[in-house]
Design an enzyme around this catalytic site. Structure first.
Site, short mmCIF file in Angstrom:
data_model
loop_
_atom_site.label_atom_id
_atom_site.label_comp_id
_atom_site.label_asym_id
_atom_site.label_seq_id
_atom_site.Cartn_x
_atom_site.Cartn_y
_atom_site.Cartn_z
N ARG A 245 0.77 -1.15 -0.12
CA ARG A 245 -0.12 -0.01 0.09
C ARG A 245 0.99 1.03 0.21
O ARG A 245 1.89 1.34 0.66
CB ARG A 245 -0.77 0.00 1.17
CG ARG A 245 -1.95 -0.71 1.02
CD ARG A 245 -3.10 -0.44 0.20
NE ARG A 245 -4.45 -1.29 0.02
CZ ARG A 245 -4.37 -2.04 -0.92
NH1 ARG A 245 -3.48 -2.64 -1.61
NH2 ARG A 245 -5.39 -2.93 -0.79
N GLU A 274 -2.73 7.76 -4.42
CA GLU A 274 -3.20 7.06 -5.73
C GLU A 274 -4.73 7.43 -6.21
O GLU A 274 -5.53 7.35 -5.11
CB GLU A 274 -2.81 5.58 -6.02
CG GLU A 274 -3.88 4.83 -5.01
CD GLU A 274 -3.11 3.24 -5.20
OE1 GLU A 274 -1.94 3.18 -4.86
OE2 GLU A 274 -4.28 2.53 -5.63
N HIS A 292 -1.15 0.19 -9.97
CA HIS A 292 -1.87 -0.58 -8.86
C HIS A 292 -2.32 -1.87 -9.78
O HIS A 292 -3.43 -2.15 -9.75
CB HIS A 292 -2.87 -0.14 -8.54
CG HIS A 292 -3.19 -0.49 -7.00
ND1 HIS A 292 -3.82 -0.06 -5.89
CD2 HIS A 292 -3.26 -2.08 -6.30
CE1 HIS A 292 -4.08 -1.06 -5.02
NE2 HIS A 292 -3.64 -1.82 -5.45
C1 DGY Z 1 -5.96 -5.67 -3.09
O1 DGY Z 1 -6.81 -6.73 -3.41
O2 DGY Z 1 -5.73 -5.37 -2.06
C2 DGY Z 1 -5.18 -5.09 -4.36
O3 DGY Z 1 -4.37 -4.11 -4.03
C3 DGY Z 1 -5.83 -5.04 -5.40
O4 DGY Z 1 -6.09 -6.31 -6.12
#
Ligand code: DGY
Length: 326
Positions: A245, A274, A292
């Protein structure tokens, strides 16, 4: 009581949407065209839907949870990460939350390995040079990168994705793997996942690592966990990879470490604000920027939808969903 109403907050892969509609769990609202819900739409949803299937990029207003009390009973998240959901507020207001682990582990680790390789071997920079017609031909000193095979990989967060990254790095590239995690990882799990060695702190991992890859959850507990102190502790010329993240990394400190050359490069898939990017990153050659994409393969994105539906179905049937978060 009218028919149950279900909202999916963003467009899903077709097969998963079709299944959700055909399950007959209630009247399903799908987002076509695919736009993010505004604050007003969230607040209206709080009073209109029995079940909401949100996803990781949703911005849920803090007032939503109180407004949803007694109406929205479940949020079956499409995604493993749930730091966009206020879990405490959901619990206090009687809203169950589920997520979609497992199904995206391999794809996210694949992308992390791809970013590591791209950053180390300057693939993005090389592609830009080639496309721009700037390549002057092979020469011994051209675009020299950092060797991956046999190097040491440091991992922060040794959950499913961290372990999958360790297997790839060790099994595929002969890397030594060291990691930090709050839980005391049993020897058999370490052995099965890249012969990884658990160290006591992130600083200790940083001191050993040629590459540092982040696989911890986001949220208050890990906010700016990777900061100037960690960059100082890294070996000169180390490379950072973040598929976890954006808020785990202090982006000011990251920019300073990249600009000074303390870090040789970074490969990022996630960002603090983001989809907005720190504009300073765009001016750096030694950073690979992905939008992402960790789970972005056809099979995985469909599997995430099916997993969210399984959780929703279980909840609505009065069972405990397999992936209950709270
Ligand atoms: C999640 O699932 O947490 C990812 O960041 C996106 O697939």
């Amino acid at each position: 009581m009218g028919e149950r109403k279900i909202l999916v907050t963003r467009a899903w892969p077709k097969a998963a949407e079709e299944r959700l509609v055909s399950e007959g769990l209630g009247t399903v609202t799908l987002r076509h065209p695919d736009t993010a819900l505004s604050r007003e739409e969230w607040m209206a949803a709080a009073e209109s839907y029995d079940a909401i299937l949100p996803t990781v990029s949703d911005r849920i207003p803090p007032e939503f949870y109180v407004a949803a009390k007694g109406k929205v009973r479940v949020m079956a998240n499409y995604g493993v990460g749930f730091n966009h959901i206020d879990i405490g507020a959901a619990r206090e207001n009687g809203i169950a939350v589920t997520n979609t682990p497992d199904v995206l582990t391999d794809c996210t680790a694949d992308l992390a390995m791809g970013l590591l390789l791209a950053a180390a071997r300057r693939i993005g920079e090389g592609e830009r040079e080639t496309r721009a017609g700037g390549w002057e031909g092979w020469r011994p000193t051209h675009m020299i990168g950092k060797k991956v095979s046999g190097a040491t990989l440091g991992i922060v967060g040794f959950g499913r994705i961290g372990q999958a990254m360790a297997r790839r790095a060790h099994g595929g590239f002969g890397m030594r793997v060291v990691f930090q995690d709050a839980w005391d990882v049993p020897a058999e799990i370490r052995a099965a996942n890249g012969q990884a060695e658990q160290l006591g702190s992130i600083a200790e991992v940083a001191a050993e690592a040629d590459f540092l890859s982040l696989h911890c959850p986001g949220g208050a507990e890990t906010f700016k966990l990777i900061n100037a102190d960690v960059f100082d502790a890294l070996k000169p010329g180390a490379i950072l990879v973040n598929t976890a993240r954006g808020d785990v990394v202090d982006e000011d400190a990251l920019f300073a470490a990249l600009a000074s050359g303390k870090l040789a490069a970074a490969g990022l898939d996630v960002y603090m604000g983001e989809p907005a990017l720190d504009a300073r990153f765009l001016g750096l050659e030694n950073i690979v920027l992905a939008p992402h994409l960790g789970s972005a393969t056809e099979a995985t994105r469909a599997a995430m939808g099916h997993r969210a539906i399984d959780n929703l179905k279980a909840f609505l049937a009065g069972e405990t969903p397999g992936d209950l978060v709270t």
